[in-house]
Design an enzyme around this catalytic site. Sequence first.
Site, PDB file in Angstrom:
ATOM      1  N   GLU A 292     -14.236  -2.450  14.595  1.00  0.00           N
ATOM      2  CA  GLU A 292     -13.694  -1.278  15.281  1.00  0.00           C
ATOM      3  C   GLU A 292     -14.936  -0.281  15.692  1.00  0.00           C
ATOM      4  O   GLU A 292     -14.491   0.164  16.769  1.00  0.00           O
ATOM      5  CB  GLU A 292     -12.733  -0.342  13.982  1.00  0.00           C
ATOM      6  CG  GLU A 292     -12.061   0.814  14.921  1.00  0.00           C
ATOM      7  CD  GLU A 292     -11.267   1.401  13.643  1.00  0.00           C
ATOM      8  OE1 GLU A 292     -10.465   2.244  14.017  1.00  0.00           O
ATOM      9  OE2 GLU A 292     -11.196   0.950  12.495  1.00  0.00           O
ATOM     10  N   ASP A 293     -15.755  -0.256  14.879  1.00  0.00           N
ATOM     11  CA  ASP A 293     -16.859   0.853  15.151  1.00  0.00           C
ATOM     12  C   ASP A 293     -18.170   0.314  15.770  1.00  0.00           C
ATOM     13  O   ASP A 293     -19.037   1.277  15.898  1.00  0.00           O
ATOM     14  CB  ASP A 293     -17.140   1.777  13.778  1.00  0.00           C
ATOM     15  CG  ASP A 293     -15.907   2.189  13.289  1.00  0.00           C
ATOM     16  OD1 ASP A 293     -15.172   2.772  14.163  1.00  0.00           O
ATOM     17  OD2 ASP A 293     -15.622   2.460  12.220  1.00  0.00           O
TER      18      ASP A 293
END
Length: 705
Positions: A76-77
Site C-alpha cells: 500500500e505504501d
Amino acid sequence: MLRQYELVDRVLDYDPAADEALLNRAYVFSVNAHGTQKRASGDPYFSHPIEVAGILTELHLDDETIATAILHDTVEDTVATPQEIDRLFGSNVARLVDGVTKLSKIEAQTDTERAAENLRKFLLAMSDDIRVLLVKLADRLHNMRTLHFIAKPEKRRRIARETMDIYAPLAERIGMYEFMKEMQTLAFAQLEPEAYESITRRLDQLKQGGGDRIAKIASGLTLLLRRAGLDAEVSGREKHPYSIWRKMQERHISFEQLSDVMAFRVVVPSVEECYRTLGVIHGRWPMVPGRFKDYVSTPKRNGYRSLHTSVIHSDNARIEVQIRTPEMHAEAEFGLAAHWAYKEGKPRADPVGNGRHSWIADLVEILDTAASPEELLEHTRMAMYADRIFAFTPKGELIQLPKGATPIDFAYAVHTDLGDQTVGAKVNGRVVPLRTPIENGDQVQILRSKGQEPQPGWLTFAITGKALAAIRRHLRGKEREESVRLGRKLYDDIVARLPASLAHDALPHTLQRLKLADEAALMIAIARRTLPDAAVMEALMPGSTGADVAHALAPQSSAISIKGLTPGVAYDLATCCHPVPGDRIVGLRRPDAGIEVHTIDCKLLGDLAERTDSETDWIDIAWGDKIAGAVARVQVEVKNQPGALGLLATVIGAHKANIINLRLDSRDTSVHTNVIDVEVHDLHQLMRLIAALRAADVVNAVERV
C-alpha cells in the site's frame, strides 16, 4: 523498536521450528521498502510494522503471520507489488498481505457507500483467513498507541470513532478482550476527553484514599479459598475507564453511585473447582441479585468461558469476581488468536466455519443480500455489538441471539428455510405471538408450514441481521414479480397504441436499443416508470412518436421518494394538480396502473369521491427524504410590453427554479395570460417564487394552477 535478532528470537522461543530465513528476509525487505518514510511521531516508518509483528509474537502466532505483519504496509505504501511478495515470500504470505491491504482501505472513509464497500472487502478477507483480522487488529492497536502524535484533532477523532465502531467490537467478537479494552480506552480518551480525564482522576483518588485496597481484597480472597482447600491464583484491577463510563450512561448514575468498579479474577485448576470456588465466595458474602452469569456451561459465541458473579464485600462495596481455569484464561486473554498459537511446535488452527465463530459466516451471508450500503452497515454493526442471550431448540441445541430477539430471529438462526416457513412458535411449551421477545434460557419450538412465506410485518420486530436480510431478500423478489406482471400489462397497452403491428423479432432489438439485459428488466422499467411510454414506443417502432429514443429517454420524472409505498412500486406525480414536496398528498391506485400522487385538495379527488362506480383505491402517503425537483404549474397575467417574458424568466432563474414548459393561454391588447411549468425543490420555494412574481411591475396576477 525491536531489532531484527530480537524479533526473530521471540518467535524461536515459542516455535523453534519457525522459518528463521523467512522472518529475516521479511525484516530486511520492509526496512528497505519503507526507506526514509517517517511517521507522525518522527520515527522511521518501518518501526510500525516491526512493532505490529512484536505485538503478534506476544500471542505466539505462526511465522507466516509474523512475516505478514512485517510486510503488511509494503504494497500500500511503497513501490512493492503483490507479485514481488509472492515471489519472495510465498503464496500464503502474499495472500495474507493482500487481505490486510484490502482491510486498510476501510480507514479514512466518510462516504457511506464507500465505507460499506470496504467493509464488504473486510468481511470477505476475514472469512477467508482469520489471521488477516489478527494482523489488522494488531496494526490498529499500535496505531492507537501512537495516535496522540497526529496533529489534526478531527483526524484523531475519526480514527478513534472507527476503532470504537468496528475494530474494538471485532476484537471482542473473537474473544481478544485485552485488545478490545486497550482500544476502547485509547479511543475513549480522544472521543470524550473530559469524561476520560474525570474518570481517571477519580480512579486515582480512589487508589490514594483506600491505600492498596485491591491488593487487600485479593489477599483476603486467596486466604478464604486456601482455607477451603482450593489452590487459586487471584488478581484484581479497576475496570477500565470506558467500561465505567458506559455503565454510568446505561444506568444514569454518577461515579459515586457506581459501586462495582473493582474486578477480581480467580484461576483454579479445574471446572469442578470453579463451581466450588463460587460456592465458597457466595457462602462468605451475599451475591448481588441478577449479576451471576454462567459462561462455563453456556459459553459466549466467541468461545469465552468463565463464571461471573458480583458480591457485596465489606463496607457495602460491590466487587465483580470472574472464576475460570488456566485454559479458559488463555482463551479470554487471546481469544481466537490462541487457536493459531504454537503448542509443542504445531499450530492449532481454528477454522472460521466452525460453530464458535459462525457469526462471521452470518456476516458474509448478510453482505451477499444487503440491498443498500446503509443496510449492510446497520446489520454488521448490529451483529458485532449486540449483547447475547441463550435459547434452546426442543432437542437441546444452544442458539445464541442478541437481546430482544424474537422467535422469527430464532428460526432464521437455526436455518433460513425454517425462518421462511414459520407460522407460529411455542416458548417453554406455550404458544406465543411471533413478536414475543425471547428470554435467556427459553426453549423455543418453531411451527412451520411449506405454504408459508416471509411477511412484510416481520420487519417490524425481527432484529437480527440474518433474519432482516432474508426477509428483505424475499420481499424484493416478490416485488420484482409483481413489477414484471404490472409491466407486462402496461407493455401490452403501449403495443396497442402503436400505429402498426410489431414484427416477431421487435423485442430483442428493443432491448438492445434500450440497453436492457432481458425482457423482465424492460417490464420492471415500464412498471416503475423509469422508462417513459414514448421511449418504449420509439424503441419498439422507431419514428412511431416522431421523436428519437435518446429524446424520449430524457428525464421526465422527479427522483422523489414517497413514504407509504412499497419500495419499487411505480408512481406518477399527477398532472392535474402538480403536487410538490410540502403539499399534503394522497395516492390513487387504479386497476392495472401505477400510483398517482395528488394534492389533498385536487378537484379530481372530489369527483371520484362522488362516484359510486369508482374502482380506485386511496393510499395514505407522505413525502420521503429524497427530494429532487417537482414540476408546479402557475398561471401568470403579464402586461403586453417588450421584455415582459424576459423579466419573468429572470425572476424565475433568480429563485433557482427551472422553466420546463411555457404556453400562451390567452392574449388581448393589454394583457397576456401564460401557463408556466416550473421545476422547484419544494412548496416553500414555490411560494417565494410566486411572491416574487407578484411583486414584479410587469405582472398583474399570479395563481398556482
